[in-house]
Design an enzyme around this catalytic site. Sequence first.
Site, mmCIF file in Angstrom:
data_model
loop_
_atom_site.group_PDB
_atom_site.id
_atom_site.type_symbol
_atom_site.label_atom_id
_atom_site.label_comp_id
_atom_site.label_asym_id
_atom_site.label_seq_id
_atom_site.Cartn_x
_atom_site.Cartn_y
_atom_site.Cartn_z
ATOM 1 C CG ASP A 97 115.975 35.098 37.801
ATOM 2 O OD1 ASP A 97 114.789 34.383 37.538
ATOM 3 O OD2 ASP A 97 116.303 36.347 36.899
ATOM 4 C CD GLU A 119 119.449 34.516 32.388
ATOM 5 O OE1 GLU A 119 118.834 34.113 30.939
ATOM 6 O OE2 GLU A 119 118.369 34.739 33.122
ATOM 7 C CD GLU A 133 111.668 36.916 39.990
ATOM 8 O OE1 GLU A 133 111.883 37.339 40.648
ATOM 9 O OE2 GLU A 133 110.632 36.131 39.605
ATOM 10 C CG HIS A 209 105.489 35.188 34.893
ATOM 11 N ND1 HIS A 209 105.520 35.699 33.325
ATOM 12 C CD2 HIS A 209 105.954 35.624 35.119
ATOM 13 C CE1 HIS A 209 106.663 35.335 33.782
ATOM 14 N NE2 HIS A 209 107.344 35.157 35.089
ATOM 15 N NE ARG A 211 106.236 34.320 44.322
ATOM 16 C CZ ARG A 211 105.744 33.783 43.544
ATOM 17 N NH1 ARG A 211 105.955 33.181 42.180
ATOM 18 N NH2 ARG A 211 104.884 32.251 44.439
ATOM 19 C CG HIS A 242 102.600 32.006 34.386
ATOM 20 N ND1 HIS A 242 101.963 31.440 35.723
ATOM 21 C CD2 HIS A 242 103.764 32.179 34.229
ATOM 22 C CE1 HIS A 242 102.919 30.759 35.968
ATOM 23 N NE2 HIS A 242 103.869 31.179 35.743
HETATM 24 C C1 UD1 Z 1 108.530 31.635 38.177
HETATM 25 C C2 UD1 Z 1 109.949 32.327 38.842
HETATM 26 C C3 UD1 Z 1 109.872 33.689 38.526
HETATM 27 C C4 UD1 Z 1 109.966 32.749 36.384
HETATM 28 C C5 UD1 Z 1 108.590 32.112 35.991
HETATM 29 C C6 UD1 Z 1 108.062 31.955 34.498
HETATM 30 C C7 UD1 Z 1 110.461 31.775 41.543
HETATM 31 C C8 UD1 Z 1 109.354 32.600 42.247
HETATM 32 N N1 UD1 Z 1 109.580 32.550 39.746
HETATM 33 O O1 UD1 Z 1 107.528 32.009 38.508
HETATM 34 O O2 UD1 Z 1 111.201 33.692 38.563
HETATM 35 O O3 UD1 Z 1 109.787 33.810 35.859
HETATM 36 O O4 UD1 Z 1 108.321 30.909 36.756
HETATM 37 O O5 UD1 Z 1 107.477 31.363 34.057
HETATM 38 O O6 UD1 Z 1 111.076 30.831 41.032
HETATM 39 N N2 UD1 Z 1 101.198 26.551 37.765
HETATM 40 C C9 UD1 Z 1 100.684 25.464 37.242
HETATM 41 N N3 UD1 Z 1 101.554 24.876 36.290
HETATM 42 C C10 UD1 Z 1 103.216 24.969 35.554
HETATM 43 C C11 UD1 Z 1 103.335 26.326 36.830
HETATM 44 C C12 UD1 Z 1 102.916 27.125 37.105
HETATM 45 O O7 UD1 Z 1 99.939 25.175 37.390
HETATM 46 O O8 UD1 Z 1 103.640 24.236 35.047
HETATM 47 C C13 UD1 Z 1 100.918 27.149 38.216
HETATM 48 C C14 UD1 Z 1 100.706 26.497 40.074
HETATM 49 O O9 UD1 Z 1 99.535 26.828 40.492
HETATM 50 C C15 UD1 Z 1 102.168 27.335 40.246
HETATM 51 C C16 UD1 Z 1 102.265 28.884 40.699
HETATM 52 O O10 UD1 Z 1 101.618 28.046 38.710
HETATM 53 O O11 UD1 Z 1 101.038 27.047 41.494
HETATM 54 C C17 UD1 Z 1 102.907 29.736 40.079
HETATM 55 O O12 UD1 Z 1 104.093 29.048 39.640
HETATM 56 P P1 UD1 Z 1 105.784 29.470 40.468
HETATM 57 O O13 UD1 Z 1 106.403 29.032 39.659
HETATM 58 O O14 UD1 Z 1 105.680 29.176 42.012
HETATM 59 O O15 UD1 Z 1 106.083 30.882 40.169
HETATM 60 P P2 UD1 Z 1 106.227 31.798 38.686
HETATM 61 O O16 UD1 Z 1 104.997 32.882 38.706
HETATM 62 O O17 UD1 Z 1 105.799 30.630 38.142
HETATM 63 N N1 UDP Z 2 106.992 31.068 26.396
HETATM 64 C C1 UDP Z 2 106.786 29.907 26.001
HETATM 65 N N2 UDP Z 2 105.164 29.783 26.152
HETATM 66 C C2 UDP Z 2 104.221 30.904 26.573
HETATM 67 C C3 UDP Z 2 104.727 32.364 26.541
HETATM 68 C C4 UDP Z 2 106.587 31.834 27.189
HETATM 69 O O1 UDP Z 2 106.878 28.768 25.427
HETATM 70 O O2 UDP Z 2 103.304 30.602 26.733
HETATM 71 C C5 UDP Z 2 108.140 31.326 26.426
HETATM 72 C C6 UDP Z 2 109.675 32.732 26.033
HETATM 73 O O3 UDP Z 2 109.821 32.423 24.801
HETATM 74 C C7 UDP Z 2 110.880 32.322 26.801
HETATM 75 C C8 UDP Z 2 109.829 31.937 27.648
HETATM 76 O O4 UDP Z 2 109.310 31.357 27.645
HETATM 77 O O5 UDP Z 2 111.066 31.719 26.460
HETATM 78 C C9 UDP Z 2 110.301 33.368 28.520
HETATM 79 O O6 UDP Z 2 109.145 32.448 29.874
HETATM 80 P P1 UDP Z 2 108.464 32.933 31.470
HETATM 81 O O7 UDP Z 2 108.229 34.543 30.748
HETATM 82 O O8 UDP Z 2 107.434 32.004 31.747
HETATM 83 O O9 UDP Z 2 109.493 33.053 32.089
HETATM 84 P P2 UDP Z 2 110.993 34.877 32.096
HETATM 85 O O10 UDP Z 2 111.678 34.638 31.143
HETATM 86 O O11 UDP Z 2 110.118 36.230 32.433
HETATM 87 O O12 UDP Z 2 111.983 34.379 33.730
#
Ligand code: UD1
Ligand code: UDP
Length: 376
Positions: A97, A119, A133, A209, A211, A242
């Site tokens: 999602d 999924e 999502e 984490h 949104r 995160h």
């Molecule tokens: C995204 C997904 C969410 C998922 C989550 C898992 C969307 C809209 N959201 O949200 O569904 O649950 O990933 O973690 O698709 N950043 C870094 N390094 C990284 C990753 C993120 O610096 O490796 C920072 C960046 O500033 C980035 C921000 O995190 O702009 C947000 O990342 P983004 O993928 O937009 O949203 P998530 O909250 O991670």
């Molecule tokens: N996870 C990880 N390291 C972390 C936090 C989460 O490997 O520091 C793993 C967790 O075990 C799960 C997945 O990341 O398998 C969940 O990801 P996240 O919480 O980022 O996204 P969501 O599942 O909410 O989309």
Amino acid sequence: MKLKVMSVFGTRPEAIKMCPLVKELEKHEEIESIVCLTGQHREMLQQVIDIFGTKVTYNLDIMQPRQTLTTITTSVLEKIEPILQKEKPDVVLVHGDTSTSFVAALAAFYQQIPVGHVEAGLRTFDKYSPFPEEMNRSLTGRIAELHFAPTENNRKNLLQENITNHIFVTGNTVIDAFQTTVKPEYQYKDEDVQKIDFTGKRCILMTAHRRENLGQPLENICKAVKRIVEEFPDIEVIYPVHMNPAVRDTATAILGDMDRVHLIKPLDVEDMHNLMSRSFLVMTDSGGLQEEAPSCGVPVLVLRTETERPEAVEAGTVKVVGVEEAVIYENAKLLLTNQAEYDKMAKAVNPYGDGHASERIIKHLIEWSDSLQNKE
Ligand code: UD1
Ligand code: UDP
């Protein structure tokens, strides 16, 4: 002719759930497997790719600090088009999602390439929660030709939307991953975790984490955790934060100076799964943790107002407690002080799979492809 399968993913959870499937695809001689990363995440994605040793053919590398939904959408859409046109896969697999999932599905649709949704069928039926999502997965479901639903309940959700063809209940590939990472004599790689003395302590593993939780809800969550730590001297909270700066800012402001709250860098998935399986309690707004923790008998308090994963709630190991400080605090306190309440939740249940979801997905993929060739 080999069946050409392009798997597209871009965030940490998609990678954790797609890498086991890619590994399984690579075992099949009749399949040509290509991986295209969008790079919606950077470091958090690379951590997973490294652990699984996944071979990556393309990385669109789109991540920007504090990126918006619009920039993710437009960057992926523009950058993936030439790759789809060049590779012409028979099917594109997307997961779950995220914006990566929806946009990759849309881009494949624009090239008239069938999409397989891994999924599939998770729903809250609330357009704005989780945001974005719920809409991402509904739209992906509309586009997809093949729907790999983790549970029977997910299949029913799709039927309710009049999606009736090619739905396969396979289990969730997250359990495939979990079964390879958790080991009895595991030594943590992360130095911050190595330093924590767990003797006589109970560990709460926390993540947040989403949104829709940024701002006030996340402040409430952190304040509730602060109260718990102040009240219970045997509690160590480990919170791998995160990398989203909006998350880090709030977590650090409220919990940053507490001795028994460890705000640490994101853990690699092996450290994470092993820490989870040894924790007393998980408090999270994550989707993946709600699926993993029940299978190792660790209770989960979900820091959200709803869940698209009702199976473990029905089984009694997951409880949705919302985002109000007092309610989160009371629910955690109950589990920390009342053994009978804790025991009711701390039982291993496995509604999300048996570790063989990837094999089932591939079996159905091959049968579908054969059925198309027989029609020609
Ligand atoms: C995204 C997904 C969410 C998922 C989550 C898992 C969307 C809209 N959201 O949200 O569904 O649950 O990933 O973690 O698709 N950043 C870094 N390094 C990284 C990753 C993120 O610096 O490796 C920072 C960046 O500033 C980035 C921000 O995190 O702009 C947000 O990342 P983004 O993928 O937009 O949203 P998530 O909250 O991670
Ligand atoms: N996870 C990880 N390291 C972390 C936090 C989460 O490997 O520091 C793993 C967790 O075990 C799960 C997945 O990341 O398998 C969940 O990801 P996240 O919480 O980022 O996204 P969501 O599942 O909410 O989309």
